[in-house]
Scaffold this motif. Structure first.
Motif, PDB file in Angstrom:
ATOM      1  N   MET A 138     -23.369  -4.887   9.544  1.00 55.32           N
ATOM      2  CA  MET A 138     -22.038  -4.434   9.166  1.00 55.32           C
ATOM      3  C   MET A 138     -21.711  -4.904   7.740  1.00 55.32           C
ATOM      4  O   MET A 138     -21.932  -6.072   7.423  1.00 55.32           O
ATOM      5  CB  MET A 138     -21.023  -5.034  10.135  1.00 55.32           C
ATOM      6  CG  MET A 138     -19.655  -4.457   9.975  1.00 55.32           C
ATOM      7  SD  MET A 138     -18.387  -5.495  10.725  1.00 55.32           S
ATOM      8  CE  MET A 138     -19.103  -5.955  12.283  1.00 55.32           C
ATOM      9  N   PRO A 139     -21.224  -3.989   6.873  1.00 52.90           N
ATOM     10  CA  PRO A 139     -20.877  -4.441   5.522  1.00 52.90           C
ATOM     11  C   PRO A 139     -19.742  -5.466   5.570  1.00 52.90           C
ATOM     12  O   PRO A 139     -18.937  -5.451   6.493  1.00 52.90           O
ATOM     13  CB  PRO A 139     -20.422  -3.168   4.805  1.00 52.90           C
ATOM     14  CG  PRO A 139     -20.176  -2.160   5.859  1.00 52.90           C
ATOM     15  CD  PRO A 139     -20.889  -2.581   7.098  1.00 52.90           C
ATOM     16  N   SER A 140     -19.709  -6.333   4.584  1.00 52.63           N
ATOM     17  CA  SER A 140     -18.629  -7.314   4.546  1.00 52.63           C
ATOM     18  C   SER A 140     -18.325  -7.706   3.106  1.00 52.63           C
ATOM     19  O   SER A 140     -19.224  -7.796   2.282  1.00 52.63           O
ATOM     20  CB  SER A 140     -19.045  -8.545   5.348  1.00 52.63           C
ATOM     21  OG  SER A 140     -17.925  -9.380   5.490  1.00 52.63           O
ATOM     22  N   ASN A 141     -17.074  -7.902   2.808  1.00 55.10           N
ATOM     23  CA  ASN A 141     -16.643  -8.403   1.509  1.00 55.10           C
ATOM     24  C   ASN A 141     -15.523  -9.393   1.806  1.00 55.10           C
ATOM     25  O   ASN A 141     -15.341  -9.783   2.963  1.00 55.10           O
ATOM     26  CB  ASN A 141     -16.199  -7.236   0.616  1.00 55.10           C
ATOM     27  CG  ASN A 141     -15.177  -6.372   1.344  1.00 55.10           C
ATOM     28  OD1 ASN A 141     -14.132  -6.868   1.749  1.00 55.10           O
ATOM     29  ND2 ASN A 141     -15.483  -5.099   1.534  1.00 55.10           N
ATOM     30  N   LYS A 142     -14.750  -9.768   0.802  1.00 56.32           N
ATOM     31  CA  LYS A 142     -13.725 -10.788   1.067  1.00 56.32           C
ATOM     32  C   LYS A 142     -12.601 -10.293   1.975  1.00 56.32           C
ATOM     33  O   LYS A 142     -11.939 -11.078   2.640  1.00 56.32           O
ATOM     34  CB  LYS A 142     -13.107 -11.251  -0.257  1.00 56.32           C
ATOM     35  CG  LYS A 142     -13.984 -12.232  -0.989  1.00 56.32           C
ATOM     36  CD  LYS A 142     -13.209 -12.780  -2.176  1.00 56.32           C
ATOM     37  CE  LYS A 142     -14.040 -13.787  -2.930  1.00 56.32           C
ATOM     38  NZ  LYS A 142     -13.497 -14.092  -4.238  1.00 56.32           N
ATOM     39  N   LEU A 143     -12.367  -8.953   1.988  1.00 56.10           N
ATOM     40  CA  LEU A 143     -11.179  -8.440   2.675  1.00 56.10           C
ATOM     41  C   LEU A 143     -11.461  -7.716   3.986  1.00 56.10           C
ATOM     42  O   LEU A 143     -10.709  -7.839   4.948  1.00 56.10           O
ATOM     43  CB  LEU A 143     -10.425  -7.495   1.716  1.00 56.10           C
ATOM     44  CG  LEU A 143      -9.111  -6.924   2.225  1.00 56.10           C
ATOM     45  CD1 LEU A 143      -8.101  -8.035   2.496  1.00 56.10           C
ATOM     46  CD2 LEU A 143      -8.525  -5.928   1.217  1.00 56.10           C
ATOM     47  N   ASN A 144     -12.536  -6.905   4.009  1.00 58.42           N
ATOM     48  CA  ASN A 144     -12.716  -6.024   5.171  1.00 58.42           C
ATOM     49  C   ASN A 144     -14.191  -5.777   5.465  1.00 58.42           C
ATOM     50  O   ASN A 144     -15.060  -6.438   4.869  1.00 58.42           O
ATOM     51  CB  ASN A 144     -11.963  -4.704   4.926  1.00 58.42           C
ATOM     52  CG  ASN A 144     -12.402  -4.016   3.630  1.00 58.42           C
ATOM     53  OD1 ASN A 144     -13.591  -4.016   3.294  1.00 58.42           O
ATOM     54  ND2 ASN A 144     -11.450  -3.455   2.895  1.00 58.42           N
ATOM     55  N   ASN A 145     -14.473  -4.804   6.324  1.00 50.06           N
ATOM     56  CA  ASN A 145     -15.867  -4.482   6.649  1.00 50.06           C
ATOM     57  C   ASN A 145     -16.222  -3.074   6.167  1.00 50.06           C
ATOM     58  O   ASN A 145     -17.064  -2.398   6.747  1.00 50.06           O
ATOM     59  CB  ASN A 145     -16.107  -4.574   8.165  1.00 50.06           C
ATOM     60  CG  ASN A 145     -15.776  -5.938   8.721  1.00 50.06           C
ATOM     61  OD1 ASN A 145     -14.867  -6.087   9.530  1.00 50.06           O
ATOM     62  ND2 ASN A 145     -16.499  -6.955   8.288  1.00 50.06           N
ATOM     63  N   PHE A 183      -8.710  -1.325   6.314  1.00 49.24           N
ATOM     64  CA  PHE A 183      -8.776  -1.753   4.903  1.00 49.24           C
ATOM     65  C   PHE A 183      -8.297  -3.188   4.738  1.00 49.24           C
ATOM     66  O   PHE A 183      -8.897  -3.974   4.003  1.00 49.24           O
ATOM     67  CB  PHE A 183      -7.949  -0.833   3.996  1.00 49.24           C
ATOM     68  CG  PHE A 183      -8.221  -1.130   2.536  1.00 49.24           C
ATOM     69  CD1 PHE A 183      -9.265  -0.498   1.872  1.00 49.24           C
ATOM     70  CD2 PHE A 183      -7.477  -2.085   1.845  1.00 49.24           C
ATOM     71  CE1 PHE A 183      -9.563  -0.810   0.550  1.00 49.24           C
ATOM     72  CE2 PHE A 183      -7.758  -2.401   0.531  1.00 49.24           C
ATOM     73  CZ  PHE A 183      -8.811  -1.758  -0.122  1.00 49.24           C
ATOM     74  N   PHE A 184      -7.230  -3.556   5.429  1.00 47.87           N
ATOM     75  CA  PHE A 184      -6.575  -4.843   5.127  1.00 47.87           C
ATOM     76  C   PHE A 184      -7.022  -5.998   6.027  1.00 47.87           C
ATOM     77  O   PHE A 184      -6.518  -7.105   5.875  1.00 47.87           O
ATOM     78  CB  PHE A 184      -5.052  -4.675   5.175  1.00 47.87           C
ATOM     79  CG  PHE A 184      -4.541  -3.906   3.976  1.00 47.87           C
ATOM     80  CD1 PHE A 184      -4.587  -4.478   2.712  1.00 47.87           C
ATOM     81  CD2 PHE A 184      -4.064  -2.615   4.103  1.00 47.87           C
ATOM     82  CE1 PHE A 184      -4.151  -3.776   1.590  1.00 47.87           C
ATOM     83  CE2 PHE A 184      -3.624  -1.904   2.985  1.00 47.87           C
ATOM     84  CZ  PHE A 184      -3.670  -2.487   1.731  1.00 47.87           C
ATOM     85  N   THR A 185      -7.950  -5.737   6.948  1.00 48.25           N
ATOM     86  CA  THR A 185      -8.465  -6.839   7.788  1.00 48.25           C
ATOM     87  C   THR A 185      -9.953  -6.654   8.061  1.00 48.25           C
ATOM     88  O   THR A 185     -10.519  -5.572   7.860  1.00 48.25           O
ATOM     89  CB  THR A 185      -7.773  -6.869   9.174  1.00 48.25           C
ATOM     90  OG1 THR A 185      -7.956  -5.591   9.787  1.00 48.25           O
ATOM     91  CG2 THR A 185      -6.318  -7.211   9.091  1.00 48.25           C
ATOM     92  N   LYS A 186     -10.538  -7.726   8.585  1.00 50.71           N
ATOM     93  CA  LYS A 186     -11.908  -7.660   9.107  1.00 50.71           C
ATOM     94  C   LYS A 186     -11.853  -7.589  10.627  1.00 50.71           C
ATOM     95  O   LYS A 186     -10.847  -7.987  11.231  1.00 50.71           O
ATOM     96  CB  LYS A 186     -12.663  -8.933   8.727  1.00 50.71           C
ATOM     97  CG  LYS A 186     -12.945  -9.076   7.266  1.00 50.71           C
ATOM     98  CD  LYS A 186     -13.781 -10.321   7.034  1.00 50.71           C
ATOM     99  CE  LYS A 186     -13.902 -10.535   5.546  1.00 50.71           C
ATOM    100  NZ  LYS A 186     -15.221 -10.799   5.095  1.00 50.71           N
ATOM    101  N   GLU A 187     -12.955  -7.189  11.220  1.00 52.75           N
ATOM    102  CA  GLU A 187     -13.036  -7.181  12.690  1.00 52.75           C
ATOM    103  C   GLU A 187     -12.705  -8.560  13.239  1.00 52.75           C
ATOM    104  O   GLU A 187     -13.096  -9.567  12.647  1.00 52.75           O
ATOM    105  CB  GLU A 187     -14.438  -6.776  13.140  1.00 52.75           C
ATOM    106  CG  GLU A 187     -14.587  -5.279  13.163  1.00 52.75           C
ATOM    107  CD  GLU A 187     -15.876  -4.821  13.833  1.00 52.75           C
ATOM    108  OE1 GLU A 187     -16.496  -5.593  14.575  1.00 52.75           O
ATOM    109  OE2 GLU A 187     -16.258  -3.670  13.546  1.00 52.75           O
ATOM    110  N   GLY A 188     -11.957  -8.583  14.328  1.00 53.41           N
ATOM    111  CA  GLY A 188     -11.628  -9.853  14.980  1.00 53.41           C
ATOM    112  C   GLY A 188     -10.379 -10.513  14.422  1.00 53.41           C
ATOM    113  O   GLY A 188      -9.887 -11.484  14.998  1.00 53.41           O
ATOM    114  N   GLU A 189      -9.850 -10.019  13.288  1.00 52.10           N
ATOM    115  CA  GLU A 189      -8.614 -10.608  12.746  1.00 52.10           C
ATOM    116  C   GLU A 189      -7.394 -10.081  13.531  1.00 52.10           C
ATOM    117  O   GLU A 189      -7.536  -9.279  14.453  1.00 52.10           O
ATOM    118  CB  GLU A 189      -8.516 -10.321  11.244  1.00 52.10           C
ATOM    119  CG  GLU A 189      -9.564 -11.137  10.475  1.00 52.10           C
ATOM    120  CD  GLU A 189      -9.391 -11.137   8.962  1.00 52.10           C
ATOM    121  OE1 GLU A 189      -9.845 -12.103   8.336  1.00 52.10           O
ATOM    122  OE2 GLU A 189      -8.817 -10.162   8.402  1.00 52.10           O
ATOM    123  N   THR A 190      -6.206 -10.552  13.108  1.00 50.07           N
ATOM    124  CA  THR A 190      -5.012 -10.320  13.933  1.00 50.07           C
ATOM    125  C   THR A 190      -3.919  -9.587  13.166  1.00 50.07           C
ATOM    126  O   THR A 190      -3.555  -9.990  12.051  1.00 50.07           O
ATOM    127  CB  THR A 190      -4.486 -11.678  14.446  1.00 50.07           C
ATOM    128  OG1 THR A 190      -5.538 -12.292  15.187  1.00 50.07           O
ATOM    129  CG2 THR A 190      -3.278 -11.513  15.345  1.00 50.07           C
TER     130      THR A 190
END
Ligand code: SAM
Length: 269
Positions: A1-8, A51-58
């Motif tokens: 899964m792609p990942s950066n500082k903000l999202n996937n 856009f504004f979160t990653k998987e597993g965030e709230t």
């Protein structure tokens, strides 16, 4: 899964979201949520959440209506909390979320998606966890009670659908004084700050409001007032281009058919 500082998202997906406007025509609403006078589409909410979160965030929606934000969060693999004042909408939201959970199966079994029937102005007492993103839309002042909305009212009440949110005095849609409404709404959003993680984003979806032949610039006023507490980052304009045009003011005065909303972006910094 792609990942950066903000999202996937991949870089290509990231770039696509960066456009300052988008067209999103809501798909037809399911029967259960039709009773609510103003909801945003889950499909659109999901794009913001991804856009504004990653998987597993709230994710939090402090005025959750029938739960579009929470349904979208589930589909996106995020935890979510919603506050909704009207017990009827809170109940519908819970049902819809349960149906969504059942259809998504095991993949989301560890995710939280909780609707609290309560007042967003009292958020501190609900003991919520740290929030990574807020996606929400307020009542557009008391517009559902205003003159001029009669055609919609007649159509909706004959179908036994709600024409305004509630008669609860804590319902933001029942405050008739614009300045008081604005002050209380901004205070609710400011009250989220202790829950938000540093650098969390907030998206508030709102329209400027037409009443009595003039505009009350609700979107711009929220941007200016709330910009004192969070950094106002930007706006993204949501356009709808499948609505029938009404001949307001035809032949005598300029009255637009307003088919755009402002998605105001703030950041907790
Ligand atoms: C524009 S609707 C939100 C719709 C939601 N985004 C959806 O897609 O279903 C605004 C909601 O705010 C709720 N509301 C009004 N005052 C509130 C308050 N003080 N606390 C919590 N919810 C409130 C109304 O009952 C209404 O459902």
């Amino acid at each position: 899964m792609p990942s950066n500082k903000l999202n996937n998202l991949t870089n290509k997906e990231w770039l696509k979201f960066q456009k300052s406007w988008f067209i999103h025509n809501p798909p037809p609403r399911k029967k259960g949520v039709l009773v609510h006078p103003a909801k945003f589409p889950e499909t659109m909410a999901q794009e913001f959440i991804e856009f504004f979160t990653k998987e597993g965030e709230t994710v939090l929606d402090p005025m959750a209506g029938t739960g579009s934000t929470l349904v979208a969060a589930l589909r996106a693999g995020r935890n979510s909390y919603g506050i909704e004042l009207n017990p009827k909408y809170a109940k519908i939201a819970r049902q819809i979320i349960e149906e969504e959970r059942a259809s998504l199966g095991d993949s989301i079994s560890t995710l939280q998606s909780q609707i609290i029937n309560g007042d967003a102005a009292q958020i501190a007492k609900y003991q919520l966890p740290t929030i990574d993103y807020v996606l929400t839309s307020p009542p557009y002042w008391d517009m559902l009670r205003a003159k001029g909305a009669e055609t919609q009212k007649k159509r909706r009440s004959s179908a036994e659908l709600d024409v305004h949110y509630s008669d609860d005095p804590n319902d933001m849609g029942n405050i008739s004084d614009y300045e008081e409404f604005l002050r209380k709404l901004v205070k609710i959003y400011e009250g989220l700050k202790p829950l938000l993680r540093e650098k969390a984003y907030l998206t508030i979806i709102v329209k400027n409001v037409k009443k009595g032949g003039k505009i009350y610039p609700l979107a711009w006023d929220i941007a200016r007032e709330l910009g004192r507490t969070y950094t106002l980052k930007d706006e993204k304009i949501w356009l709808q281009d499948n609505q029938p045009l009404a001949p307001f003011g035809l032949g005598s005065a300029w009255v637009s058919n307003t088919f755009h909303h402002y998605c105001l972006q703030f950041r907790n910094e």
